[in-house]
Design a protein around this motif. Structure first.
Motif, PDB file in Angstrom:
ATOM      1  N   LEU A  47     -75.841  57.466 163.721  1.00 18.60           N
ATOM      2  CA  LEU A  47     -77.115  57.341 164.452  1.00 18.60           C
ATOM      3  C   LEU A  47     -77.651  56.000 163.446  1.00 18.60           C
ATOM      4  O   LEU A  47     -78.183  54.660 163.431  1.00 18.60           O
ATOM      5  N   GLU A  48     -77.754  57.341 162.113  1.00 21.53           N
ATOM      6  CA  GLU A  48     -78.343  56.610 160.857  1.00 21.53           C
ATOM      7  C   GLU A  48     -77.697  55.081 160.918  1.00 21.53           C
ATOM      8  O   GLU A  48     -78.950  54.296 159.346  1.00 21.53           O
ATOM      9  N   THR A  49     -75.595  55.234 160.158  1.00 18.06           N
ATOM     10  CA  THR A  49     -75.874  53.771 160.023  1.00 18.06           C
ATOM     11  C   THR A  49     -75.888  52.740 160.937  1.00 18.06           C
ATOM     12  O   THR A  49     -76.469  51.620 160.503  1.00 18.06           O
ATOM     13  N   ILE A  50     -76.304  52.976 162.378  1.00 17.51           N
ATOM     14  CA  ILE A  50     -76.492  51.945 163.220  1.00 17.51           C
ATOM     15  C   ILE A  50     -77.885  51.525 163.019  1.00 17.51           C
ATOM     16  O   ILE A  50     -78.153  50.364 162.812  1.00 17.51           O
ATOM     17  N   GLN A  51     -78.753  51.911 162.837  1.00 19.55           N
ATOM     18  CA  GLN A  51     -79.955  51.696 162.269  1.00 19.55           C
ATOM     19  C   GLN A  51     -80.440  50.760 161.565  1.00 19.55           C
ATOM     20  O   GLN A  51     -81.124  50.239 161.708  1.00 19.55           O
ATOM     21  N   ILE A  52     -79.434  51.171 160.276  1.00 19.97           N
ATOM     22  CA  ILE A  52     -80.065  50.495 159.486  1.00 19.97           C
ATOM     23  C   ILE A  52     -79.211  48.621 159.366  1.00 19.97           C
ATOM     24  O   ILE A  52     -79.973  48.378 159.138  1.00 19.97           O
ATOM     25  N   ILE A  53     -77.783  48.562 160.205  1.00 21.79           N
ATOM     26  CA  ILE A  53     -77.282  47.672 160.263  1.00 21.79           C
ATOM     27  C   ILE A  53     -78.108  47.523 161.433  1.00 21.79           C
ATOM     28  O   ILE A  53     -78.341  45.883 161.283  1.00 21.79           O
ATOM     29  N   SER A  54     -78.363  47.438 162.752  1.00 23.35           N
ATOM     30  CA  SER A  54     -79.946  47.370 163.321  1.00 23.35           C
ATOM     31  C   SER A  54     -80.294  46.732 163.040  1.00 23.35           C
ATOM     32  O   SER A  54     -80.737  45.047 162.774  1.00 23.35           O
ATOM     33  N   ILE A  55     -81.744  47.195 161.954  1.00 26.14           N
ATOM     34  CA  ILE A  55     -82.533  46.556 161.394  1.00 26.14           C
ATOM     35  C   ILE A  55     -82.375  45.168 160.308  1.00 26.14           C
ATOM     36  O   ILE A  55     -82.625  44.432 160.097  1.00 26.14           O
ATOM     37  N   GLN A  56     -81.473  46.321 159.631  1.00 26.60           N
ATOM     38  CA  GLN A  56     -80.828  44.696 158.374  1.00 26.60           C
ATOM     39  C   GLN A  56     -80.325  43.463 159.243  1.00 26.60           C
ATOM     40  O   GLN A  56     -81.074  42.387 158.463  1.00 26.60           O
ATOM     41  N   THR A  57     -80.186  43.821 159.658  1.00 24.39           N
ATOM     42  CA  THR A  57     -79.241  42.427 160.177  1.00 24.39           C
ATOM     43  C   THR A  57     -79.708  41.159 161.074  1.00 24.39           C
ATOM     44  O   THR A  57     -79.813  40.465 160.867  1.00 24.39           O
ATOM     45  N   SER A  99     -64.076  51.580 153.636  1.00 20.99           N
ATOM     46  CA  SER A  99     -65.215  53.017 154.173  1.00 20.99           C
ATOM     47  C   SER A  99     -66.377  52.924 153.716  1.00 20.99           C
ATOM     48  O   SER A  99     -67.389  53.483 154.502  1.00 20.99           O
ATOM     49  N   LYS A 100     -66.889  51.481 153.992  1.00 20.58           N
ATOM     50  CA  LYS A 100     -68.968  51.118 154.224  1.00 20.58           C
ATOM     51  C   LYS A 100     -68.932  50.350 156.002  1.00 20.58           C
ATOM     52  O   LYS A 100     -67.856  49.147 155.757  1.00 20.58           O
ATOM     53  N   PRO A 101     -70.100  50.845 156.362  1.00 19.76           N
ATOM     54  CA  PRO A 101     -69.969  49.747 157.325  1.00 19.76           C
ATOM     55  C   PRO A 101     -70.710  48.842 157.066  1.00 19.76           C
ATOM     56  O   PRO A 101     -71.569  48.367 156.241  1.00 19.76           O
ATOM     57  N   ILE A 102     -70.303  47.260 158.135  1.00 22.98           N
ATOM     58  CA  ILE A 102     -70.755  46.305 157.982  1.00 22.98           C
ATOM     59  C   ILE A 102     -70.615  45.395 159.103  1.00 22.98           C
ATOM     60  O   ILE A 102     -71.571  44.195 158.910  1.00 22.98           O
ATOM     61  N   GLY A 103     -70.968  46.350 160.353  1.00 22.65           N
ATOM     62  CA  GLY A 103     -71.749  45.408 161.546  1.00 22.65           C
ATOM     63  C   GLY A 103     -71.235  46.432 162.597  1.00 22.65           C
ATOM     64  O   GLY A 103     -70.697  47.957 162.185  1.00 22.65           O
ATOM     65  N   TYR A 104     -71.636  46.255 163.231  1.00 21.42           N
ATOM     66  CA  TYR A 104     -70.572  47.145 164.474  1.00 21.42           C
ATOM     67  C   TYR A 104     -71.484  46.898 166.093  1.00 21.42           C
ATOM     68  O   TYR A 104     -71.646  44.912 166.391  1.00 21.42           O
ATOM     69  N   LEU A 105     -70.101  46.905 166.580  1.00 20.11           N
ATOM     70  CA  LEU A 105     -70.371  46.385 168.219  1.00 20.11           C
ATOM     71  C   LEU A 105     -70.902  46.894 169.688  1.00 20.11           C
ATOM     72  O   LEU A 105     -70.919  48.548 168.811  1.00 20.11           O
ATOM     73  N   LYS A 106     -72.410  47.217 170.481  1.00 19.72           N
ATOM     74  CA  LYS A 106     -71.972  47.480 171.382  1.00 19.72           C
ATOM     75  C   LYS A 106     -71.835  46.650 173.055  1.00 19.72           C
ATOM     76  O   LYS A 106     -72.582  46.065 172.607  1.00 19.72           O
ATOM     77  N   TYR A 147     -73.001  42.994 165.675  1.00 20.23           N
ATOM     78  CA  TYR A 147     -73.810  42.006 164.523  1.00 20.23           C
ATOM     79  C   TYR A 147     -73.507  42.890 163.686  1.00 20.23           C
ATOM     80  O   TYR A 147     -72.389  44.103 163.146  1.00 20.23           O
ATOM     81  N   VAL A 148     -73.083  41.870 162.201  1.00 16.76           N
ATOM     82  CA  VAL A 148     -72.764  41.489 160.960  1.00 16.76           C
ATOM     83  C   VAL A 148     -74.013  41.885 160.144  1.00 16.76           C
ATOM     84  O   VAL A 148     -74.191  40.627 159.896  1.00 16.76           O
ATOM     85  N   LEU A 149     -73.213  42.686 158.935  1.00 14.44           N
ATOM     86  CA  LEU A 149     -74.508  42.016 158.264  1.00 14.44           C
ATOM     87  C   LEU A 149     -73.797  40.946 156.990  1.00 14.44           C
ATOM     88  O   LEU A 149     -73.288  40.535 157.158  1.00 14.44           O
ATOM     89  N   HIS A 150     -74.760  40.183 157.176  1.00 11.30           N
ATOM     90  CA  HIS A 150     -75.040  38.304 156.315  1.00 11.30           C
ATOM     91  C   HIS A 150     -74.213  38.267 155.169  1.00 11.30           C
ATOM     92  O   HIS A 150     -73.498  37.510 155.188  1.00 11.30           O
ATOM     93  N   ALA A 151     -74.008  39.639 154.516  1.00  8.67           N
ATOM     94  CA  ALA A 151     -72.830  39.287 153.188  1.00  8.67           C
ATOM     95  C   ALA A 151     -71.044  39.280 153.652  1.00  8.67           C
ATOM     96  O   ALA A 151     -70.371  39.120 153.037  1.00  8.67           O
ATOM     97  N   PHE A 152     -71.241  39.299 155.220  1.00  9.03           N
ATOM     98  CA  PHE A 152     -69.813  39.909 155.591  1.00  9.03           C
ATOM     99  C   PHE A 152     -69.476  38.476 156.746  1.00  9.03           C
ATOM    100  O   PHE A 152     -68.125  39.078 157.027  1.00  9.03           O
ATOM    101  N   HIS A 153     -70.510  37.784 156.887  1.00  7.20           N
ATOM    102  CA  HIS A 153     -70.269  36.511 157.839  1.00  7.20           C
ATOM    103  C   HIS A 153     -69.028  35.810 157.503  1.00  7.20           C
ATOM    104  O   HIS A 153     -68.862  35.876 156.396  1.00  7.20           O
ATOM    105  N   GLY A 154     -68.451  35.382 157.992  1.00  8.82           N
ATOM    106  CA  GLY A 154     -67.112  34.312 157.758  1.00  8.82           C
ATOM    107  C   GLY A 154     -65.943  34.761 157.099  1.00  8.82           C
ATOM    108  O   GLY A 154     -64.447  34.253 157.106  1.00  8.82           O
ATOM    109  N   LYS A 155     -66.151  36.772 156.757  1.00  5.70           N
ATOM    110  CA  LYS A 155     -65.037  37.120 156.976  1.00  5.70           C
ATOM    111  C   LYS A 155     -64.072  37.831 158.806  1.00  5.70           C
ATOM    112  O   LYS A 155     -63.163  38.812 158.230  1.00  5.70           O
ATOM    113  N   LYS A 156     -64.095  37.246 159.526  1.00  2.09           N
ATOM    114  CA  LYS A 156     -63.171  37.674 160.648  1.00  2.09           C
ATOM    115  C   LYS A 156     -64.107  38.665 161.419  1.00  2.09           C
ATOM    116  O   LYS A 156     -63.581  39.837 161.790  1.00  2.09           O
ATOM    117  N   VAL A 157     -65.096  39.740 160.757  1.00  2.00           N
ATOM    118  CA  VAL A 157     -65.941  40.657 161.557  1.00  2.00           C
ATOM    119  C   VAL A 157     -66.113  40.520 162.819  1.00  2.00           C
ATOM    120  O   VAL A 157     -65.897  41.516 163.296  1.00  2.00           O
TER     121      VAL A 157
END
Length: 174
Positions: A14-24, A69-76, A98-108
């Motif tokens: 839950l908290e991982t998804i929240q952090i990625i959601s808000i940041q992305t 092992s670091k969460p960098i994005g998600y699919l819902k 949602y994919v963190l900006h630092a990982f754009h262009g890396k096929k995530v």
């Protein structure tokens, strides 16, 4: 080596998804929307109560992408009555990639989309659909490149502003 793993999410994420959601969401839309609208949307859409409801809905699934092992994005994804618009109860909605900006262009994003396509094919969905803001050029190019076509529009409310989302779909079981 850049290796990406995709794992199905559970309530413990839950908290991982929240952090990625808000940041992305903020990274993607803050420059072209008011700070108040971004803040209100993040607070209303990504609070723990709302995300818990989404994570425990049996007609929705989340998949988290990890790099080292670091969460960098998600699919819902949503199906059945969890879809934000019931266009076809045999369709699958991509609600968020949602994919963190630092990982754009890396096929995530591509791997997350491929996961959604695999699931849609396994469940024999008629098609996958999604809504994407008409001014989100990066996302639009990505979906068009992957064969999505626009079939309609709907209004997306962001704070005190009405925005237009393009509804796009991809046939997956021809």
């Amino acid at each position: 080596m850049f290796k990406i793993e995709i794992k199905k999410a559970s309530l413990s994420d839950l908290e991982t998804i929240q952090i990625i959601s808000i940041q992305t969401f903020s990274e993607t839309f803050a420059e072209v929307n008011t700070p108040q609208n971004i803040e209100n949307y993040n607070r209303e859409s990504f609070n723990l109560e709302q995300l818990t409801s989404e994570l425990t809905n049996p007609s929705s699934e989340f998949f988290i992408a990890y790099s080292n092992s670091k969460p960098i994005g998600y699919l819902k994804i949503n199906f059945g009555n969890a879809q934000t618009e019931i266009l076809n109860d045999q369709a699958l909605e991509i609600h968020r990639i949602y994919v963190l900006h630092a990982f754009h262009g890396k096929k995530v994003g591509q791997l997350l989309l491929d996961k959604a396509i695999d699931i849609a094919q396994q469940m024999h969905a008629d098609y996958i659909w999604l809504g994407v803001w008409e001014k989100n050029d990066r996302a639009l190019q990505f979906y068009i490149k992957n064969g999505f076509v626009t079939f309609d529009t709907h209004v997306f409310i962001l704070g005190d502003e009405e925005q237009t989302d393009l509804l796009m779909k991809l046939d997956v079981n021809k």
